[in-house]
Design a protein around this motif. Structure first.
Motif, PDB file in Angstrom:
ATOM      1  N   ASN A   1       2.192   9.359  -5.663  1.00 44.94           N
ATOM      2  CA  ASN A   1       3.160   8.633  -6.485  1.00 44.94           C
ATOM      3  C   ASN A   1       3.451   7.248  -5.922  1.00 44.94           C
ATOM      4  O   ASN A   1       3.601   6.283  -6.678  1.00 44.94           O
ATOM      5  CB  ASN A   1       4.455   9.447  -6.623  1.00 44.94           C
ATOM      6  N   HIS A   2       3.509   7.144  -4.617  1.00 46.25           N
ATOM      7  CA  HIS A   2       3.746   5.849  -3.978  1.00 46.25           C
ATOM      8  C   HIS A   2       2.584   4.898  -4.262  1.00 46.25           C
ATOM      9  O   HIS A   2       2.790   3.737  -4.626  1.00 46.25           O
ATOM     10  CB  HIS A   2       3.937   6.051  -2.482  1.00 46.25           C
ATOM     11  N   ILE A   3       1.375   5.388  -4.120  1.00 45.42           N
ATOM     12  CA  ILE A   3       0.188   4.557  -4.386  1.00 45.42           C
ATOM     13  C   ILE A   3       0.143   4.145  -5.864  1.00 45.42           C
ATOM     14  O   ILE A   3      -0.149   3.007  -6.178  1.00 45.42           O
ATOM     15  CB  ILE A   3      -1.095   5.293  -3.956  1.00 45.42           C
ATOM     16  N   MET A   4       0.443   5.074  -6.757  1.00 49.54           N
ATOM     17  CA  MET A   4       0.404   4.760  -8.184  1.00 49.54           C
ATOM     18  C   MET A   4       1.442   3.698  -8.551  1.00 49.54           C
ATOM     19  O   MET A   4       1.214   2.889  -9.453  1.00 49.54           O
ATOM     20  CB  MET A   4       0.607   6.022  -9.025  1.00 49.54           C
ATOM     21  N   THR A   5       2.562   3.682  -7.860  1.00 44.71           N
ATOM     22  CA  THR A   5       3.582   2.671  -8.103  1.00 44.71           C
ATOM     23  C   THR A   5       3.023   1.269  -7.855  1.00 44.71           C
ATOM     24  O   THR A   5       3.299   0.334  -8.603  1.00 44.71           O
ATOM     25  CB  THR A   5       4.811   2.908  -7.194  1.00 44.71           C
ATOM     26  N   TYR A   6       2.225   1.136  -6.805  1.00 45.23           N
ATOM     27  CA  TYR A   6       1.673  -0.174  -6.451  1.00 45.23           C
ATOM     28  C   TYR A   6       0.342  -0.475  -7.128  1.00 45.23           C
ATOM     29  O   TYR A   6      -0.088  -1.614  -7.165  1.00 45.23           O
ATOM     30  CB  TYR A   6       1.518  -0.277  -4.923  1.00 45.23           C
ATOM     31  N   ALA A   7      -0.309   0.558  -7.667  1.00 39.65           N
ATOM     32  CA  ALA A   7      -1.618   0.363  -8.285  1.00 39.65           C
ATOM     33  C   ALA A   7      -1.488  -0.224  -9.697  1.00 39.65           C
ATOM     34  O   ALA A   7      -2.417  -0.810 -10.210  1.00 39.65           O
ATOM     35  CB  ALA A   7      -2.379   1.681  -8.351  1.00 39.65           C
TER      36      ALA A   7
ATOM     37  N   MET B   1      -4.958  -0.150  -0.446  1.00 43.29           N
ATOM     38  CA  MET B   1      -3.568  -0.259  -0.861  1.00 43.29           C
ATOM     39  C   MET B   1      -2.614  -0.584   0.287  1.00 43.29           C
ATOM     40  O   MET B   1      -1.487  -1.006   0.060  1.00 43.29           O
ATOM     41  CB  MET B   1      -3.116   1.058  -1.509  1.00 43.29           C
ATOM     42  N   MET B   2      -3.050  -0.380   1.504  1.00 42.59           N
ATOM     43  CA  MET B   2      -2.159  -0.494   2.663  1.00 42.59           C
ATOM     44  C   MET B   2      -1.366  -1.797   2.714  1.00 42.59           C
ATOM     45  O   MET B   2      -0.170  -1.765   3.001  1.00 42.59           O
ATOM     46  CB  MET B   2      -2.949  -0.290   3.956  1.00 42.59           C
ATOM     47  N   PRO B   3      -1.960  -2.947   2.416  1.00 43.06           N
ATOM     48  CA  PRO B   3      -1.152  -4.174   2.473  1.00 43.06           C
ATOM     49  C   PRO B   3       0.041  -4.167   1.506  1.00 43.06           C
ATOM     50  O   PRO B   3       1.049  -4.808   1.759  1.00 43.06           O
ATOM     51  CB  PRO B   3      -2.138  -5.282   2.099  1.00 43.06           C
ATOM     52  N   LYS B   4      -0.061  -3.422   0.404  1.00 42.65           N
ATOM     53  CA  LYS B   4       1.019  -3.357  -0.569  1.00 42.65           C
ATOM     54  C   LYS B   4       2.071  -2.319  -0.202  1.00 42.65           C
ATOM     55  O   LYS B   4       3.197  -2.391  -0.660  1.00 42.65           O
ATOM     56  CB  LYS B   4       0.460  -3.033  -1.957  1.00 42.65           C
ATOM     57  N   LEU B   5       1.680  -1.329   0.565  1.00 46.55           N
ATOM     58  CA  LEU B   5       2.594  -0.253   0.948  1.00 46.55           C
ATOM     59  C   LEU B   5       3.453  -0.730   2.115  1.00 46.55           C
ATOM     60  O   LEU B   5       2.993  -1.454   2.982  1.00 46.55           O
ATOM     61  CB  LEU B   5       1.810   1.000   1.339  1.00 46.55           C
ATOM     62  N   GLY B   6       4.672  -0.342   2.144  1.00 46.65           N
ATOM     63  CA  GLY B   6       5.548  -0.721   3.251  1.00 46.65           C
ATOM     64  C   GLY B   6       5.136   0.016   4.512  1.00 46.65           C
ATOM     65  O   GLY B   6       5.300   1.233   4.599  1.00 46.65           O
TER      66      GLY B   6
ATOM     67  N   GLU C   1       7.856   2.045   6.356  1.00 47.03           N
ATOM     68  CA  GLU C   1       8.218   3.226   5.569  1.00 47.03           C
ATOM     69  C   GLU C   1       7.123   4.283   5.628  1.00 47.03           C
ATOM     70  O   GLU C   1       7.402   5.479   5.699  1.00 47.03           O
ATOM     71  CB  GLU C   1       8.489   2.838   4.108  1.00 47.03           C
ATOM     72  N   GLU C   2       5.870   3.845   5.599  1.00 47.26           N
ATOM     73  CA  GLU C   2       4.747   4.786   5.687  1.00 47.26           C
ATOM     74  C   GLU C   2       4.753   5.496   7.043  1.00 47.26           C
ATOM     75  O   GLU C   2       4.523   6.701   7.120  1.00 47.26           O
ATOM     76  CB  GLU C   2       3.412   4.071   5.467  1.00 47.26           C
ATOM     77  N   PHE C   3       4.994   4.747   8.104  1.00 45.98           N
ATOM     78  CA  PHE C   3       5.078   5.352   9.437  1.00 45.98           C
ATOM     79  C   PHE C   3       6.202   6.384   9.489  1.00 45.98           C
ATOM     80  O   PHE C   3       6.017   7.478  10.018  1.00 45.98           O
ATOM     81  CB  PHE C   3       5.325   4.285  10.515  1.00 45.98           C
ATOM     82  N   ARG C   4       7.365   6.036   8.940  1.00 45.35           N
ATOM     83  CA  ARG C   4       8.508   6.962   8.981  1.00 45.35           C
ATOM     84  C   ARG C   4       8.209   8.249   8.212  1.00 45.35           C
ATOM     85  O   ARG C   4       8.503   9.343   8.691  1.00 45.35           O
ATOM     86  CB  ARG C   4       9.756   6.286   8.423  1.00 45.35           C
ATOM     87  N   ALA C   5       7.654   8.107   7.016  1.00 45.85           N
ATOM     88  CA  ALA C   5       7.331   9.285   6.210  1.00 45.85           C
ATOM     89  C   ALA C   5       6.265  10.132   6.906  1.00 45.85           C
ATOM     90  O   ALA C   5       6.353  11.362   6.926  1.00 45.85           O
ATOM     91  CB  ALA C   5       6.850   8.858   4.822  1.00 45.85           C
TER      92      ALA C   5
ATOM     93  N   GLN D   1      -1.633  -1.788  10.442  1.00 48.65           N
ATOM     94  CA  GLN D   1      -2.414  -0.959   9.524  1.00 48.65           C
ATOM     95  C   GLN D   1      -3.429  -0.133  10.304  1.00 48.65           C
ATOM     96  O   GLN D   1      -3.608   1.056  10.047  1.00 48.65           O
ATOM     97  CB  GLN D   1      -3.114  -1.845   8.507  1.00 48.65           C
ATOM     98  N   ARG D   2      -4.075  -0.751  11.249  1.00 46.80           N
ATOM     99  CA  ARG D   2      -5.093  -0.068  12.043  1.00 46.80           C
ATOM    100  C   ARG D   2      -4.498   1.128  12.806  1.00 46.80           C
ATOM    101  O   ARG D   2      -5.062   2.215  12.825  1.00 46.80           O
ATOM    102  CB  ARG D   2      -5.747  -1.049  13.010  1.00 46.80           C
ATOM    103  N   ALA D   3      -3.327   0.910  13.426  1.00 41.20           N
ATOM    104  CA  ALA D   3      -2.683   1.991  14.182  1.00 41.20           C
ATOM    105  C   ALA D   3      -2.287   3.133  13.252  1.00 41.20           C
ATOM    106  O   ALA D   3      -2.448   4.309  13.593  1.00 41.20           O
ATOM    107  CB  ALA D   3      -1.459   1.461  14.917  1.00 41.20           C
ATOM    108  N   PHE D   4      -1.775   2.790  12.059  1.00 42.59           N
ATOM    109  CA  PHE D   4      -1.386   3.822  11.107  1.00 42.59           C
ATOM    110  C   PHE D   4      -2.599   4.643  10.681  1.00 42.59           C
ATOM    111  O   PHE D   4      -2.547   5.873  10.670  1.00 42.59           O
ATOM    112  CB  PHE D   4      -0.714   3.211   9.877  1.00 42.59           C
TER     113      PHE D   4
END
Length: 120
Positions: free
Chosen positions: A113-119, A68-73, A76-80, A27-30
């Motif tokens: 949209n990604h954040i709202m999915t997990y929120a 939200m970062m712990p919930k986000l993949g 996948e976030e790095f790739r996007a 998470q820190r590196a991202f």
């Protein structure tokens, strides 16, 4: 605002760093990479008032992303994010500043949209 080869090289370096840390993502590196890229993009904004407003919004939104970062993949976030950096670099290399705006808009919409999915 026109970018020098040195400016573009900094974005290339961020892409290389992304490739390196994706093998062992954190998470820190991202967040560090995201922030560094954001400041590069911000420097491209020629309108000072718009840049200042954008910076204030970014600093507020990054707090939400932190929570939200712990919930986000993370992978996948790095790739996007890497894909976005490559697209911005390609547009900057040919001086297509309008395309950079569209790339950023698409990224922000996707992220929202990604954040709202997990929120929910």
């Amino acid at each position: 605002m026109p970018r020098s080869q040195k400016d573009l090289d900094r974005i290339r370096t961020l892409i290389a760093i992304c490739d390196k840390v994706m093998d062992n993502p954190s998470q820190r590196a991202f967040l560090r990479l995201n922030m560094d890229f954001y400041w590069e993009i911000s420097a491209m904004t020629g309108n000072l008032a718009l840049r200042e407003l954008n910076e204030r919004l970014y600093l507020k939104v990054v707090r939400v992303v932190l929570k939200m970062m712990p919930k986000l993949g993370l992978v996948e976030e790095f790739r996007a994010f890497r894909s976005e950096m490559e697209a911005v670099l390609a547009a900057a290399e040919i001086g297509d500043w309008e395309a950079i705006g569209y790339i950023r808009r698409a990224h922000l919409s996707m992220s929202f949209n990604h954040i709202m999915t997990y929120a929910v």
